[in-house]
Structures are given as structure tokens and as C-alpha cells.
Design a protein around this motif. Structure first.
Motif, PDB file in Angstrom:
ATOM      1  N   ILE A   1       0.877  -1.145   0.128  1.00  0.00           N
ATOM      2  CA  ILE A   1       0.074   0.140  -0.038  1.00  0.00           C
ATOM      3  C   ILE A   1       0.954   1.195   0.001  1.00  0.00           C
ATOM      4  O   ILE A   1       1.628   1.580   0.970  1.00  0.00           O
ATOM      5  CB  ILE A   1      -0.882   0.101   1.380  1.00  0.00           C
ATOM      6  N   PRO A   2       1.074   2.160  -1.026  1.00  0.00           N
ATOM      7  CA  PRO A   2       1.667   3.064  -1.027  1.00  0.00           C
ATOM      8  C   PRO A   2       1.333   4.281   0.147  1.00  0.00           C
ATOM      9  O   PRO A   2       0.073   4.487  -0.144  1.00  0.00           O
ATOM     10  CB  PRO A   2       1.705   3.841  -2.625  1.00  0.00           C
ATOM     11  N   CYS A   3       2.025   4.920   0.570  1.00  0.00           N
ATOM     12  CA  CYS A   3       1.671   6.090   1.281  1.00  0.00           C
ATOM     13  C   CYS A   3       1.694   7.343   0.128  1.00  0.00           C
ATOM     14  O   CYS A   3       2.244   7.160  -0.824  1.00  0.00           O
ATOM     15  CB  CYS A   3       2.830   6.326   2.229  1.00  0.00           C
ATOM     16  N   ASP A   4       0.712   8.579   0.599  1.00  0.00           N
ATOM     17  CA  ASP A   4       0.780   9.426  -0.080  1.00  0.00           C
ATOM     18  C   ASP A   4       2.068  10.276  -0.105  1.00  0.00           C
ATOM     19  O   ASP A   4       2.746  10.778   1.024  1.00  0.00           O
ATOM     20  CB  ASP A   4      -0.325  10.403   0.384  1.00  0.00           C
ATOM     21  N   PRO A   5       2.686  10.334  -1.047  1.00  0.00           N
ATOM     22  CA  PRO A   5       4.203  11.049  -1.015  1.00  0.00           C
ATOM     23  C   PRO A   5       4.266  12.664  -0.805  1.00  0.00           C
ATOM     24  O   PRO A   5       3.073  13.207  -0.809  1.00  0.00           O
ATOM     25  CB  PRO A   5       4.963  10.674  -2.142  1.00  0.00           C
ATOM     26  N   ALA A   6       5.224  13.130  -0.230  1.00  0.00           N
ATOM     27  CA  ALA A   6       5.428  14.642   0.025  1.00  0.00           C
ATOM     28  C   ALA A   6       6.804  14.978   0.093  1.00  0.00           C
ATOM     29  O   ALA A   6       7.846  14.210   0.662  1.00  0.00           O
ATOM     30  CB  ALA A   6       4.850  14.706   1.439  1.00  0.00           C
ATOM     31  N   GLY A   7       7.038  15.738  -1.126  1.00  0.00           N
ATOM     32  CA  GLY A   7       8.731  16.150  -1.183  1.00  0.00           C
ATOM     33  C   GLY A   7       9.482  15.013  -1.327  1.00  0.00           C
ATOM     34  O   GLY A   7       9.179  14.054  -2.256  1.00  0.00           O
ATOM     35  N   VAL A   8      10.411  15.038  -0.633  1.00  0.00           N
ATOM     36  CA  VAL A   8      11.511  13.789  -0.856  1.00  0.00           C
ATOM     37  C   VAL A   8      10.944  12.524  -0.179  1.00  0.00           C
ATOM     38  O   VAL A   8      11.666  11.309  -0.135  1.00  0.00           O
ATOM     39  CB  VAL A   8      12.871  14.146   0.033  1.00  0.00           C
ATOM     40  N   PHE A   9       9.982  12.595   0.667  1.00  0.00           N
ATOM     41  CA  PHE A   9       9.460  11.393   1.391  1.00  0.00           C
ATOM     42  C   PHE A   9       8.298  10.476   0.814  1.00  0.00           C
ATOM     43  O   PHE A   9       7.490  11.060   0.297  1.00  0.00           O
ATOM     44  CB  PHE A   9       9.007  11.633   2.710  1.00  0.00           C
ATOM     45  N   SER A  10       8.487   9.301   0.500  1.00  0.00           N
ATOM     46  CA  SER A  10       7.657   8.336  -0.198  1.00  0.00           C
ATOM     47  C   SER A  10       8.081   6.785   0.269  1.00  0.00           C
ATOM     48  O   SER A  10       9.315   6.482   0.685  1.00  0.00           O
ATOM     49  CB  SER A  10       7.876   8.452  -1.859  1.00  0.00           C
ATOM     50  N   GLY A  11       7.016   5.923   0.186  1.00  0.00           N
ATOM     51  CA  GLY A  11       7.114   4.589   0.553  1.00  0.00           C
ATOM     52  C   GLY A  11       6.034   3.840   0.774  1.00  0.00           C
ATOM     53  O   GLY A  11       4.903   4.637   0.892  1.00  0.00           O
TER      54      GLY A  11
END
Lengths: 258, 258
Positions: B144-154
Motif C-alpha cells: 500500500i503506497p503512502c501519499d508521498p510528500a517532497g523527498v519522502f515516499s514509501g
């Protein structure tokens, strides 16, 4: 009845420029704040610290005009009925399209609006006085300080709806299920307790009658972030014009917590 | 039993350096993330967009070591039992005091922890398997992907607790009342649906038995923000050591929504 995306398309074409109350009923409408990136951290932190007046529905990526999470396919530069342009805290223009003002460093904040919880109150059989009177909700500056963040500080602004005590309790329970649209009341009873000198003289909106046996019930109001923002006199900011909100694809009921 | 401020004082004196489970029962414990200001906006936005794995209890002012909102009088540099220091995403030290590492541009994030909702489950008569077994909760990486923000995703990391279906529903209702400590489950039933190949082989923590007639129930887990943060290899970050949380003055029950 138009769907939310049809409402936005009509705004985009310039065909809808009026107060958005009643547009796409059942769907969440949002308060709009657009700021250059340099102020975005402080404003985001202010909202995190003050979730009752500042319930965030979506924060855009820098420069992104599509509200991907709450209104896929939207364009925030055209899809509201009316906008206000502020320079150094002063209103300098009211427009129906902000494409000429748009810059690549803008961050868009969408905040929950009391239209959503008023729908929940009505669905539960609780009448909303100012809706019955077809006037604006009365709003007041209070002596309750918001939790400051960076350059942003100021007092809470509240809206008021009168109820008999048993209904006031019921209204508190119902709106408490909607923390993303201001949630439960912040006060009920004596207006003087929160610094309101005369409940018949609201600072914004229109006065409504408080009948015998009713108490005024006060909720945190979305005017708070705008008032706090403008008091800090940012070089540039855009908001919705009062009552001219952004219509999202989010059903009001999906905002309820368990 | 120590009060929260007594727990923090004992940590400060170096007398408490163990896993904080059971310290000051009834009070919310928090996950810790400390980042230089340059990464704070992206991390704050990531938390706003992913409230289930990243429920914010407090975000400090820049350089402020006192958690004024959730633990007045505290010093975040000394008041946890154990910390981890990360450089470029690599663990470089585990310490009981971070005063030597502290810089004036640090921002501290406190995030809600499942200890709080497990207390609510137990208070409602629902047993928590890993607590009965005195082991760590099993945790899994999902698809399940998190909603990314700037440099952060996963992707989302989840924790799992097994229940019979009727109790699973009850557990969902109970934890749904606590959106600030991960809230309602994100999934129940087939682990494969969310990319978990073998529920008996957790990626973090310890396996627990799922008995006949039970289904695994999955909640968003506070390991998510740490995993996402470290995957972006920030030059410097500090977190709590696993299980060695910050004890706040916030009663768990005050985190319940209406």
C-alpha cells in the motif's frame, strides 16, 4: 443538481460566480488559502496546532494547481466561483479566475467548512437558525488564543448556533464526529466567558435570535485562519471570497470518524 | 507507579533506560523523530497526508527542546530511555542522552503510538495476543503506497493483532475512536491482499499465532514514518530506540474522538 466536477467546470467556464451554498449538496466544500512556499511551513504548522479552526482537507504540492486528493481533474485557478487577492494583508482585488496571478511557488491549502457539519445537524433533525432565516451565520472574535506557529498568531474566531440545552448536547455529539470540519463546539452558554461582549452584535455575518430557553453554542470557525494569516501581512495571499467555496468530490459523510 | 513527569525525570537522571511499555500506564507514549529544519516541511506534509501511520501529537518550534503542549517542563534531549542516531540513513549510535548531538535548527515530531489504543482494547475486554505472549507486535511491509510528500515516499508498514470476526469488528470500532494513535484498521482478512506473503514471518517484531476462527487485523504502524524517513537518507536524524518511547502527560482517553 450538478455533480462536484460539473460545479467546478461551470465555475471554470465563468458561468457560476455566486455563493456556493447549496451547490452539489452532500459534498464537502472547502475554504481556500494560497500562499507562496516561504510561508507554507508556518501556516501548515499553525493548522496542525489548531485543528478545530483549521481542519486540513488537502495541502497541494508546490506549484500544483490540481487538487489531486479531494478533486481529481480540478484546477484551483479557475474552479471557485470567486477569489480574493491580498497584498501585505490588504484586499486588492476580487476576481473569478486567478490564472493571471498564479506563480510556480504557490502552495494551496483546502480547509474543511461548516457547511458539512450543518448538513449533519439537519440530517439529525436539528434546525440551523441562520439557514432558516436565510442569512449568514453569526461569527465573533473571542479572547481564546490560538496556539501560535512561526509568524502566525491570533485569537480564535467562532460561529454560533442557538439550541435548547438537550439539542445543544446532541449537536455537540453529532459535530464531534466530524473533526475535519471543525468538530465539536468549543463553548456553550455565556458569551462573556470567551470574550464576546454582545452576542447580538457579531463581528462577521448576521445576528440571529436566541429564543427563551436556548443557549448559544459556539464552534471554531474557518474565518480564524484567514484572520490570523492576514494579520501577519504576508506579501501575497489568495483566498476564496466569503461563501464562495471550492466544491470537492469528498462526500460529507466520509469525513465522519468512527 | 511513576507519573509521566517522574518517568521523564528518571530518564533524565539516567535511571530508566529500558523499554517503556508499562511506564505511567494510562498516559500516551509517543514515537520520536527529530530532523533539521530543512527537512521539516516535507516531513510535516507527509504526516498531514498520511495521518493513520503518522498521527502527530506535537511538533516543536525550531530548536525548542521542551514539548510544551504534551509534556510541559520536559527536555526531549534527555527524557527518553534510549535514542537512535542516524546519519545518511545509517544507524551510527544508540544513546541515552542526545545533548551532545543537539543543534538549534532541530524540529521535534511526536507521533501517537499503538500502546494507547491497545489500552483501549484491553479496557473493552479484548485481549491483545502479543501482550499476552509478552513479545513484540508483528509488523509487515505492505504494497500500500503512502501519499508521498517532497523527498519522502514509501509503502505503509502495518501491525497485526488476530481476533475472531465479531471481536475484529469491535476492535475496529474501538480503535476508530482514536485517530491520533493510528485509528481504525486498514485491513482485515487475507494478508496477500496487501502484499504480505507469509503472515507468520513478520518483517519487524515477533510472529504470533492466529488461531482457528480468527482473522488477522492490520493497523497502520508508527514504523512507517521511520522507514520512509530513513529510506530518503537524510544527512541527520534522531529517533527513539524501538520500544523506548517518550512518555507524555496526555491521558490516553483524552485522545478519543466523540
Amino acid at each position: 443538481m450538478l455533480t462536484p466536477s460539473e460545479v467546478r467546470a461551470e465555475c471554470r467556464r465563468g458561468n457560476l460566480t455566486t455563493n456556493s451554498a447549496g451547490y452539489a449538496p452532500g459534498y464537502a466544500q472547502a475554504n481556500l488559502v494560497i500562499l507562496p512556499k516561504e510561508h507554507a511551513y508556518d501556516f501548515l504548522l499553525f493548522c496542525q496546532r489548531n485543528p478545530k479552526p483549521c481542519p486540513l482537507l488537502e495541502v497541494s504540492d508546490v506549484g500544483c494547481a490540481e487538487m489531486k486528493r479531494t478533486a481529481p481533474g480540478s484546477d484551483i485557478r479557475t474552479d471557485l466561483p470567486k477569489y480574493r487577492i491580498y497584498e501585505h494583508g490588504q484586499l486588492t482585488a476580487e476576481v473569478t479566475d486567478i490564472r493571471d496571478y498564479w506563480k510556480d511557488d504557490f502552495v494551496t491549502f483546502l480547509l474543511g467548512c461548516s457547511f458539512s457539519f450543518e448538513g449533519a445537524l439537519e440530517n439529525a433533525g436539528l434546525r440551523v437558525r441562520h439557514l432558516e432565516k436565510k442569512c449568514n451565520v453569526p461569527m465573533y472574535r473571542t479572547n481564546i488564543p490560538c496556539d501560535p506557529a512561526g509568524v502566525f498568531s491570533g485569537n480564535l474566531v467562532v460561529s454560533m448556533r442557538p439550541y435548547k440545552p438537550a439539542d445543544a448536547i446532541k449537536a455537540a455529539m453529532i459535530t464531534g464526529r466530524y473533526p475535519n470540519v471543525h468538530g465539536s463546539p468549543v463553548h456553550m452558554g455565556s458569551p462573556a466567558d470567551i470574550g464576546i461582549a454582545d452576542v447580538n452584535k457579531p463581528d462577521y455575518g448576521d445576528a440571529v435570535t436566541i429564543r427563551d430557553g436556548e443557549v448559544p453554542v459556539f464552534w471554531a470557525c474557518g474565518v480564524t485562519p484567514q484572520a490570523v494569516l492576514l494579520a501577519s501581512r504576508p506579501a501575497f495571499a489568495i483566498t476564496h471570497a466569503p461563501g464562495h467555496m471550492f466544491v470537492t468530490d469528498v462526500p460529507n459523510e466520509s469525513l465522519a470518524c468512527a
